[in-house]
Design a protein around this motif. Structure first.
Motif, short mmCIF file in Angstrom:
data_model
loop_
_atom_site.label_atom_id
_atom_site.label_comp_id
_atom_site.label_asym_id
_atom_site.label_seq_id
_atom_site.Cartn_x
_atom_site.Cartn_y
_atom_site.Cartn_z
N PHE A 314 49.52 98.14 57.00
CA PHE A 314 50.16 99.36 57.60
C PHE A 314 51.23 99.38 58.70
CE2 PHE A 314 46.26 100.91 55.42
CZ PHE A 314 46.84 101.96 54.64
N LEU A 323 55.17 105.91 54.39
CA LEU A 323 53.80 106.54 54.30
C LEU A 323 53.81 108.27 54.61
CD1 LEU A 323 50.86 105.71 54.28
CD2 LEU A 323 50.74 105.41 56.67
N LYS A 327 51.85 110.51 52.28
CA LYS A 327 50.83 111.47 52.47
C LYS A 327 51.05 112.84 52.04
CE LYS A 327 48.53 109.27 56.60
NZ LYS A 327 48.46 109.13 57.85
N VAL A 330 50.53 113.57 48.50
CA VAL A 330 49.32 113.67 48.13
C VAL A 330 48.59 115.06 48.64
CG1 VAL A 330 47.03 112.39 48.47
CG2 VAL A 330 48.98 111.29 48.02
N LEU A 331 48.86 115.55 49.77
CA LEU A 331 48.06 116.76 50.21
C LEU A 331 48.67 117.85 49.59
CD1 LEU A 331 47.82 115.78 53.98
CD2 LEU A 331 46.21 116.09 52.40
N ASP A 333 49.42 118.05 46.40
CA ASP A 333 49.01 117.85 45.17
C ASP A 333 50.29 117.40 44.19
OD1 ASP A 333 46.57 117.29 44.09
OD2 ASP A 333 46.41 119.69 43.54
N ILE A 335 51.52 114.38 44.03
CA ILE A 335 51.60 113.01 43.19
C ILE A 335 50.06 112.61 42.83
CG2 ILE A 335 51.46 111.95 45.53
CD1 ILE A 335 53.21 109.73 44.70
N LEU A 336 49.91 111.80 41.85
CA LEU A 336 48.60 111.34 41.53
C LEU A 336 48.29 110.46 42.72
CD1 LEU A 336 46.65 111.42 39.04
CD2 LEU A 336 47.75 109.36 38.17
N PRO A 337 47.02 110.56 43.28
CA PRO A 337 46.68 109.51 44.45
C PRO A 337 46.80 107.89 43.82
CG PRO A 337 45.16 111.20 44.30
CD PRO A 337 46.14 111.52 43.00
N THR A 338 46.52 107.76 42.46
CA THR A 338 46.82 106.39 41.97
C THR A 338 48.24 105.86 42.29
OG1 THR A 338 46.76 107.08 39.85
CG2 THR A 338 44.75 105.96 40.44
N ALA A 340 50.22 107.29 44.20
CA ALA A 340 50.67 107.04 45.59
C ALA A 340 50.50 105.63 45.99
CB ALA A 340 49.85 108.21 46.60
N ALA A 341 49.03 105.36 45.73
CA ALA A 341 48.84 103.82 46.04
C ALA A 341 49.72 102.70 45.60
CB ALA A 341 47.29 103.58 45.76
N ASP A 342 49.81 102.99 44.27
CA ASP A 342 50.79 102.03 43.67
C ASP A 342 52.12 101.79 44.35
OD1 ASP A 342 49.25 101.19 41.77
OD2 ASP A 342 49.91 102.07 40.19
N LEU A 344 52.80 102.41 47.45
CA LEU A 344 52.73 101.79 48.92
C LEU A 344 52.56 100.34 48.51
CD1 LEU A 344 50.80 104.40 50.85
CD2 LEU A 344 53.15 103.62 51.16
N LEU A 345 51.65 99.90 47.58
CA LEU A 345 51.41 98.56 47.29
C LEU A 345 52.71 97.87 46.87
CD1 LEU A 345 47.54 99.09 45.89
CD2 LEU A 345 48.26 97.59 48.04
N TYR B 71 47.66 114.94 34.99
CA TYR B 71 47.18 115.39 36.38
C TYR B 71 47.58 116.75 36.62
CZ TYR B 71 46.80 115.08 41.47
OH TYR B 71 46.26 115.20 42.66
N VAL B 301 43.81 107.45 48.28
CA VAL B 301 44.64 106.56 48.30
C VAL B 301 44.36 105.48 49.08
CG1 VAL B 301 46.93 106.26 48.89
CG2 VAL B 301 46.45 108.38 47.93
N LEU B 304 41.95 102.96 47.49
CA LEU B 304 42.57 102.11 46.43
C LEU B 304 43.32 100.99 47.09
CD1 LEU B 304 44.23 104.98 44.30
CD2 LEU B 304 42.39 103.19 43.65
#
Lengths: 353, 353
Positions: A314, A323, A327, A330-331, A333, A335-338, A340-342, A344-345, B71, B301, B304
């Motif tokens: 972070f 970020l 965020k 996501v809030l 709706d 973007i799919l949370p998975t 979103a994580a992808d 950032l990763l 989604y 998020v 994950l």
């Protein structure tokens, strides 16, 4: 003797800040720190903790060397966590209990863990004034919250501070915390015995207790059982005893008791020390005491790794930049949370390569 | 109509395994999956979930594309988590409640989250037999635990499975879990309403309830309130009502109720559906419903990311090689926990560079 102690405090509080310029320049060696702590110099003890709390990488390295040398001398204290809502009388209890323990010949260190106070906390003077009687006793050492910032940082530093105090020969470490988020769980993970301080009252009035805190306590203490409140305190005690029947005990082989006391008058405070002693006997015999400490050390390792990995992630520049927007997505709706994580990763790991 | 349903089940259970060789070869496109799910093909729904549960990187990519397209159609169900000790009658309750809901015209999906069963779990046939009546109903879809291995994996997959079921038009998703470790917390983080199923009994008998579970429940249901147990069930209900007085409610604006029921005879089961409806009304009005879902997405998020970082770390070759010895050293107190963490982190980050 009291004169000498007051002198120590004056040294810590008055002379040290006055002399801080020159003192800061006068660097102590790893050996100086170790010898100072082991010979019970309060000034060096305080400076060692300051070194541990420092966020500079250079200090970090030195602190780790000091800790490594002090580690073999640590582990011989009883670590007691005390939590309760603001106003439940934690400081008064610690003062009363602490003075009792010193009377009995123990050396007592008081640490506080309160990440919420990082921004607003008073000076060291404030904390010492809060426990005025106790702070004047020779066998006592009081240290307020580290200003480490994140809870993870505070945890690391608090655990290390416990080790240093143990190496300095303190028999009992009282660790005070207030009910803020993950706080109690954090303190529970570094103590042998965990005490929850409550006030008389029932039903809605008690809703302020954080979820799960009752279940990690080894004893409940209803404070302010004095004068008109005495009857209500007994009623509250009874209600908590009922509630505890439905919970698994925090420590295997130990039934969590509920006591009433008045930290102000001292009435009933000795019950808690008796309970702690019984607790120690039982858990040392059934192996829980050692088992918990070993597991706490292992948990500590994993908590450090976890903290470091997240911190690294972070604080990564690209991640930080992206970020807020992610965020928001996501809030809302969008973007799919998975996904979103992808995103950032990917930012993190591509930069690495 | 029943004939048709039985045919679907036969297709899932008998024909698919027989034809698996050829079917596996017959690859579906992303569009095939999406269209199949949206047109309520149970076979494709089941295959989509299998795709999601797959650990192969290629399947992962495809699954993410399918999810991305599904989604926008997700989010329209009510997600209900149900937990309880083994033997508390979860399956019977889900069968009774599920049949009632289908009678009322709802489409119901039943998922189970049980990482502990990864090694020992029975076949899909076992799970369907367990809820025999329900599995024969047209509006119902039953899916057992994913065999994802780690809890983190199970969580990710369970959340994604919820989305897929929603896109397939299911109105109510019942998520069953048993009390193993972090399990309930995990399920709480993906549902709107969380139900704790209990059995009549008092004091010690109830000690099996995991810490903190009572505090995350939106309702408690004492099952097996039938025949001789009826009186004891009412007594248990009363005791839990007292205990709950000392806990903050799991959901703002909602007072956690306690009911008794007999899942076997169906008596009292309707109370829980009434409660869920009232809960929905209140929380949709006070904003908690949407707020929780949004926060759950954000938590997802971060969960994950957390999972991926740790996974990456602990599957790192050098870390894996060193871990056992370092653990041993920590448990035998021959290394400072901070030094242990440093060693492992160095192995990980040096290799990276």
């Amino acid at each position: 003797m009291i004169l000498k102690v007051e002198f120590t405090i004056i040294l810590d509080l008055v002379i040290m800040p006055l002399m801080s310029e020159s003192r800061k320049r006068e660097d102590l060696s790893v050996d100086d720190y170790v010898r100072g702590v082991r010979s019970d110099s309060r000034t060096i003890l305080a400076r060692t903790i300051t070194l541990i709390e420092s966020n500079s990488p250079e200090h970090y390295k030195k602190a780790q060397s000091v800790l490594k040398m002090l580690y073999p001398y640590s582990g011989n204290s009883l670590r007691v966590g005390i939590t309760g809502m603001p106003g439940s009388g934690k400081s008064t209890l610690i003062e009363t209990l602490g003075c009792d323990l010193i009377e009995q010949g123990f050396k007592v260190a008081v640490l506080t863990v309160d990440p919420s106070s990082v921004l607003t906390r008073g000076s060291i003077l404030g904390d010492k004034t809060r426990m005025e009687k106790l702070s004047r006793r020779k066998g006592c050492f009081i240290r307020p919250s580290p200003s480490g910032g994140t809870l993870g940082g505070v945890t690391r530093k608090s655990r290390e501070t416990i080790l240093v105090c143990e190496a300095a020969g303190f028999d009992i470490i009282l660790i005070e915390t207030v009910g803020v988020g993950q706080n109690e769980i954090t303190v529970r993970s570094m103590v042998d015995f965990f005490l929850l301080l409550l006030i008389p009252g029932a039903g809605d009035e008690l809703q302020g207790i954080k979820r799960g805190v009752m279940e990690i306590a080894d004893a409940l203490l209803i404070n302010k059982a004095e004068g008109d409140h005495k009857q209500r305190a007994l009623q509250t005690k009874h209600e908590y005893e009922l509630a505890l029947k439905h919970l698994a005990p925090a420590t295997r082989g130990w039934n969590t008791p509920v006591y009433t006391c008045s930290a102000q008058t001292g009435e009933g405070v000795s019950n808690i020390w008796d309970a702690i002693n019984r607790f120690q006997q039982i858990t040392r015999k059934n192996g829980m005491f050692d088992e918990r400490r070993k597991n706490q050390n292992l948990d500590w390792v994993f908590a450090l790794i976890d903290h470091y990995l997240k911190d690294n992630f972070f604080s990564h520049e690209e991640v930080q930049k992206a970020l807020a927007k992610i965020k928001e997505d996501v809030l809302s709706d969008s973007i799919l949370p998975t996904a979103a994580a992808d995103q950032l990763l990917n930012l993190f790991f591509h930069q690495k390569k």
